[in-house]
Structures are given as C-alpha cells and as structure tokens.
Design an enzyme around this catalytic site. Structure first.
Site, PDB file in Angstrom:
ATOM      1  N   SER A 250      38.195  48.931  36.471  1.00 19.46           N
ATOM      2  CA  SER A 250      37.325  48.280  35.494  1.00 19.46           C
ATOM      3  C   SER A 250      36.562  49.319  34.665  1.00 19.46           C
ATOM      4  CB  SER A 250      36.316  47.384  36.197  1.00 19.46           C
ATOM      5  OG  SER A 250      36.976  46.407  36.957  1.00 19.46           O
TER       6      SER A 250
HETATM    7  N1  SAH Z   1      37.399  47.056  41.329  1.00 23.82           N
HETATM    8  C1  SAH Z   1      38.735  47.509  41.069  1.00 23.82           C
HETATM    9  C2  SAH Z   1      39.501  46.472  40.278  1.00 23.82           C
HETATM   10  C3  SAH Z   1      40.954  46.582  40.430  1.00 23.82           C
HETATM   11  S1  SAH Z   1      41.894  45.365  39.565  1.00 23.82           S
HETATM   12  C4  SAH Z   1      38.666  48.813  40.307  1.00 23.82           C
HETATM   13  O1  SAH Z   1      37.764  48.971  39.473  1.00 23.82           O
HETATM   14  O2  SAH Z   1      39.534  49.677  40.500  1.00 23.82           O
HETATM   15  C5  SAH Z   1      41.900  44.008  40.688  1.00 23.82           C
HETATM   16  C6  SAH Z   1      42.528  44.252  42.031  1.00 23.82           C
HETATM   17  O3  SAH Z   1      42.504  42.977  42.706  1.00 23.82           O
HETATM   18  C7  SAH Z   1      43.980  44.679  41.997  1.00 23.82           C
HETATM   19  O4  SAH Z   1      44.133  45.851  42.744  1.00 23.82           O
HETATM   20  C8  SAH Z   1      44.726  43.504  42.645  1.00 23.82           C
HETATM   21  O5  SAH Z   1      45.844  43.895  43.401  1.00 23.82           O
HETATM   22  C9  SAH Z   1      43.647  42.895  43.516  1.00 23.82           C
HETATM   23  N2  SAH Z   1      43.842  41.500  43.909  1.00 23.82           N
HETATM   24  C10 SAH Z   1      44.324  40.466  43.168  1.00 23.82           C
HETATM   25  N3  SAH Z   1      44.326  39.328  43.897  1.00 23.82           N
HETATM   26  C11 SAH Z   1      43.821  39.646  45.131  1.00 23.82           C
HETATM   27  C12 SAH Z   1      43.568  38.904  46.332  1.00 23.82           C
HETATM   28  N4  SAH Z   1      43.836  37.596  46.442  1.00 23.82           N
HETATM   29  N5  SAH Z   1      43.043  39.576  47.385  1.00 23.82           N
HETATM   30  C13 SAH Z   1      42.772  40.896  47.324  1.00 23.82           C
HETATM   31  N6  SAH Z   1      43.001  41.652  46.226  1.00 23.82           N
HETATM   32  C14 SAH Z   1      43.511  41.030  45.136  1.00 23.82           C
END
Ligand code: SAH
Length: 216
Positions: free
Chosen positions: A63
């Site tokens: 993000s």
């Molecule tokens: N806070 C992180 C955001 C990553 S993007 C950062 O800044 O790096 C969102 C993430 O959510 C992805 O890695 C994706 O694989 C994960 N995700 C999506 N659905 C999910 C679920 N049901 N449970 C756990 N993770 C999930």
C-alpha cells in the site's frame, strides 16, 4: 545508503503524511523508523518512499505510505493492544503495527508472499509478530478478542467473524466497496451487539479473496 533512506523517510513524512492530516506522533515515528525499502525487491528501492503503491509479486501490491499511516492512525493504538491484520502482503504494514501495539497476529493467503514477509520480520528482529497462512476472512478465533483488526484488501462487506472477534470498544478498519473502488470504514464495537460506523473516504485495494470475501 542508510542515511539516504532515512532522509527519504523524513521527506515522505513531511510531504505525504503531515500535509494530509496524519497527526498521531507514534504513527509518524514508526513511519520514520521502519525501512520500507527492505519489504520490496531491490530493483524497486529507489521508488520505495514514493507516493503510490508498488508491486510485490503474485499480482499484489504494497500500500501507498499515506494509506498505511491513515489506517494505522484509525486504530488509535497506545502500545498495549492485541491487533489482527488480514493480508500481510509485503509485511510493511505489519511492521508498523508491531512498533505501535503489544502483539500483532497477521494472516496471508498466498504462501510465497507469506514466506517473504516472515523472512524480513526475522531480519528486522520483530518478536511480537505471528504470521499464519490461511483465509483471513474467517479471522483467527484462537487469539481473539482483538483491540484492533485491520484488513488491507478490498471487501464487499465486513466479514461477520471479524466483527465478532473484536473486543468491546475494539475497532475494525476495512476498505468496503466493489473491486474498483472502496471506502475506508471503521467499525467500533460499542457493546456486545452494537457497532458504530465511520467513513474515512475513498481508497483502492486488491481484492480480499475468501469464504467471506470475493470468490477467487
Ligand atoms: N498490507 C499489505 C497489503 C498487501 S495487498 C502491504 O502493504 O504490503 C493485500 C494482501 O492481502 C495480498 O497479499 C493478498 O494475498 C492478501 N489477501 C487477500 N485475501 C486474503 C484473505 N482472505 N486472507 C488473507 N490474506 C488475503
């Protein structure tokens, strides 16, 4: 090199966070401290402190710094809290939480991404982060209730298990909307059966995929 990134972090705080209204001093200190570039591929280090999301592989993104600061501020952490994060991704948001809460639990659904995040937590010696691989839309009942829950992927609505795993006065910060745009919503558990809701404006995240999210 280190000093260079330190000054980039200071610049990020001064130009992206403060002017947009981030005020919590502890959040600002954490954003100045956590080495965001280390959560990215080395090729992306020059862009690590810029005002936008970046790819982390598997079609996922880290993000934008401002969004990390805003979501963290909305949790109103004082240092004593137990927090659950859904969507560990790069692990950067997780590390910021670990600076500001007592204990952080985090769930990631893609194993390859989870493995990288775990590695960097070890390198940076975070002892208060526990990561598991699974479907975060179901929460993590074993360690509940949580003082704060943060979902860093876009949800069609607030998953019931997450609302149920909040402590009284606990807060759930979650982007709610369709797959193209969402609003950042904060749910506060006022008592056992009642939740208040605040809208903190538009945002855009990758999809939350799972039993209580979007289908794959
Ligand atoms: N806070 C992180 C955001 C990553 S993007 C950062 O800044 O790096 C969102 C993430 O959510 C992805 O890695 C994706 O694989 C994960 N995700 C999506 N659905 C999910 C679920 N049901 N449970 C756990 N993770 C999930």
């Amino acid at each position: 090199m280190l000093n260079n990134f330190q000054s980039k972090r200071q610049q990020m705080v001064d130009t992206q966070l403060i002017p947009r209204g981030i005020r919590d001093k502890r959040v600002i200190e954490a954003m100045k401290k956590v080495p965001r570039h280390l959560f990215l591929d080395e090729a992306l280090w020059p862009q690590a402190y810029e005002d936008h999301p970046l790819p982390i592989g598997e079609k996922q993104t880290i993000s934008q710094p401002y969004i990390v600061a805003l979501m963290t501020e909305l949790l109103q952490l004082t240092g004593k809290e137990k927090v659950l994060e859904i969507g560990s991704g790069s692990g950067f948001q997780t590390a910021v939480l670990a600076e500001l809460a007592e204990q952080v639990y985090t769930i990631e659904r893609i194993p390859a991404i989870a493995k990288r995040a775990r590695k960097i937590f070890d390198v940076l010696k975070y002892k208060n982060i526990i990561l598991t691989i699974g479907d975060g839309t179901l929460g993590w009942k074993e360690h509940s209730p949580y003082d704060g829950i943060i979902v860093t992927a876009a949800a069609p609505n607030a998953p019931k298990p997450l609302l149920e795993q909040l402590s009284i006065m606990g807060r759930l910060v979650i982007p709610i909307g369709n797959e193209f745009s969402q609003d950042l919503i904060v749910y506060t558990r006022e008592d056992a059966d009642n939740y208040s809701e605040e809208n903190h404006g538009g945002c855009r995240f990758v999809k939350l995929i799972g039993e209580r999210g979007w289908k794959d």
